[in-house]
Design a protein around this motif. Structure first.
Motif, PDB file in Angstrom:
ATOM      1  N   SER A  54       0.860  -1.186   0.000  1.00 32.10           N
ATOM      2  CA  SER A  54       0.000   0.000   0.000  1.00 32.10           C
ATOM      3  C   SER A  54       0.893   1.231   0.000  1.00 32.10           C
ATOM      4  O   SER A  54       1.999   1.215   0.552  1.00 32.10           O
ATOM      5  CB  SER A  54      -0.930   0.008   1.217  1.00 32.10           C
ATOM      6  OG  SER A  54      -0.164   0.082   2.404  1.00 32.10           O
ATOM      7  N   THR A  56       1.075   5.267   0.910  1.00 35.50           N
ATOM      8  CA  THR A  56       0.486   6.404   1.608  1.00 35.50           C
ATOM      9  C   THR A  56       1.266   7.642   1.208  1.00 35.50           C
ATOM     10  O   THR A  56       2.481   7.721   1.451  1.00 35.50           O
ATOM     11  CB  THR A  56       0.548   6.222   3.136  1.00 35.50           C
ATOM     12  OG1 THR A  56      -0.127   5.022   3.484  1.00 35.50           O
ATOM     13  CG2 THR A  56      -0.108   7.402   3.845  1.00 35.50           C
ATOM     14  N   THR A  58       2.538  10.972   1.852  1.00 33.99           N
ATOM     15  CA  THR A  58       2.714  11.748   3.082  1.00 33.99           C
ATOM     16  C   THR A  58       2.848  13.241   2.805  1.00 33.99           C
ATOM     17  O   THR A  58       2.595  14.054   3.682  1.00 33.99           O
ATOM     18  CB  THR A  58       3.926  11.235   3.874  1.00 33.99           C
ATOM     19  OG1 THR A  58       5.071  11.177   3.014  1.00 33.99           O
ATOM     20  CG2 THR A  58       3.647   9.844   4.421  1.00 33.99           C
ATOM     21  N   GLY A  69      -1.925   7.544  -4.888  1.00 40.94           N
ATOM     22  CA  GLY A  69      -1.649   6.616  -3.801  1.00 40.94           C
ATOM     23  C   GLY A  69      -2.134   5.205  -4.059  1.00 40.94           C
ATOM     24  O   GLY A  69      -1.738   4.275  -3.370  1.00 40.94           O
ATOM     25  N   TYR A  89       6.317   9.649   0.135  1.00 40.59           N
ATOM     26  CA  TYR A  89       5.336   8.580   0.331  1.00 40.59           C
ATOM     27  C   TYR A  89       5.934   7.496   1.212  1.00 40.59           C
ATOM     28  O   TYR A  89       7.149   7.385   1.372  1.00 40.59           O
ATOM     29  CB  TYR A  89       4.886   7.989  -1.007  1.00 40.59           C
ATOM     30  CG  TYR A  89       5.926   7.170  -1.739  1.00 40.59           C
ATOM     31  CD1 TYR A  89       5.938   5.783  -1.653  1.00 40.59           C
ATOM     32  CD2 TYR A  89       6.901   7.786  -2.515  1.00 40.59           C
ATOM     33  CE1 TYR A  89       6.900   5.034  -2.328  1.00 40.59           C
ATOM     34  CE2 TYR A  89       7.855   7.040  -3.200  1.00 40.59           C
ATOM     35  CZ  TYR A  89       7.848   5.661  -3.097  1.00 40.59           C
ATOM     36  OH  TYR A  89       8.791   4.916  -3.755  1.00 40.59           O
ATOM     37  N   THR A  90       5.041   6.714   1.811  1.00 39.79           N
ATOM     38  CA  THR A  90       5.441   5.567   2.607  1.00 39.79           C
ATOM     39  C   THR A  90       4.877   4.327   1.944  1.00 39.79           C
ATOM     40  O   THR A  90       3.701   4.289   1.575  1.00 39.79           O
ATOM     41  CB  THR A  90       4.916   5.688   4.051  1.00 39.79           C
ATOM     42  OG1 THR A  90       5.437   6.885   4.619  1.00 39.79           O
ATOM     43  CG2 THR A  90       5.334   4.503   4.894  1.00 39.79           C
ATOM     44  N   CYS A  92       4.130   0.327   2.393  1.00 38.68           N
ATOM     45  CA  CYS A  92       3.969  -0.686   3.435  1.00 38.68           C
ATOM     46  C   CYS A  92       3.539  -2.009   2.817  1.00 38.68           C
ATOM     47  O   CYS A  92       2.753  -2.043   1.866  1.00 38.68           O
ATOM     48  CB  CYS A  92       2.920  -0.254   4.458  1.00 38.68           C
ATOM     49  SG  CYS A  92       3.387   1.211   5.407  1.00 38.68           S
ATOM     50  N   CYS A 100       7.318  -1.003   6.748  1.00 39.92           N
ATOM     51  CA  CYS A 100       7.188   0.156   5.856  1.00 39.92           C
ATOM     52  C   CYS A 100       8.544   0.809   5.604  1.00 39.92           C
ATOM     53  O   CYS A 100       9.484   0.635   6.375  1.00 39.92           O
ATOM     54  CB  CYS A 100       6.258   1.197   6.482  1.00 39.92           C
ATOM     55  SG  CYS A 100       4.596   0.610   6.845  1.00 39.92           S
TER      56      CYS A 100
END
Length: 190
Positions: A54, A56, A58, A69, A89-90, A92, A100
């Motif tokens: 996924s 995310t 940020t 995203g 972005y992160t 995970c 992550c």
């Protein structure tokens, strides 16, 4: 007989979100697919399978540069001002949501090429003058296409006295009635 306990510790795989740099994007036309941030990221030292992670976002800058995203696609909207845009972005792993890593995406948006070409107007009768000698925008180019007046600004850097004028708003060159014969030179910045 005797009983014993077996303990097994399972570690998550290494997840690696790598920084991305996209350059040479024309801000005038934009691009719906500048690149995809997942293309250089790794899970368990192998290429990312999008369904296993996924994303995310940020930090996503305003003004036309975005990171999706869901897909990881980076886009630049048409009409985006030139500059360097940074997003973070992160990434995970879905199997282990706490596994992550973060990365930075840098997008360098270039201005379109603008070309102000010299103009030559001859045969103007100075006695009667002319309110429409020509328009300097007629042979100028923005992004290799004819200039649209509303998309540029004209700064008259030198406008001679004595009846010959360049309108900095419209680009129209005029000669006032009663202008003495001669060669008049004007300069402008587009």
């Amino acid at each position: 007989c005797d009983a014993a306990t077996v303990s097994v510790t399972v570690n998550p795989p290494v997840i690696e979100a790598n920084d991305d740099l996209y350059t040479g994007i024309n801000g005038y036309t934009g691009s719906p697919t500048v690149g995809n941030v997942l293309s250089n990221d790794l899970l368990n030292n192998a290429a990312i399978i999008a369904s296993e992670v996924s994303i995310t976002v940020t930090y996503d800058p305003p003004d036309g540069v975005t990171l999706n995203g869901t897909t990881g696609t980076v886009t630049v909207a048409a009409g985006t001002a030139a500059g360097t845009y940074t997003m973070t972005y992160t990434l995970c792993e879905k199997l282990n949501p706490g596994n992550c890593d973060g990365a930075t995406v840098t997008v360098v948006v270039n201005p379109p090429v603008i070309e102000a070409n010299d103009d030559l107007y001859t045969g103007i009768n100075g006695y009667t003058g002319s309110s429409t000698v020509g328009n300097v925008l007629g042979n100028d180019l923005l992004n290799s296409a004819a200039v649209i007046a509303s998309e540029v600004s004209i700064t008259v850097t030198y406008d001679p006295p004595d009846g010959v004028a360049l309108d900095g708003t419209t680009g129209t060159v005029t000669v006032a009635a009663g202008t003495a014969a001669g060669t008049y030179t004007m300069t402008y910045t587009l």
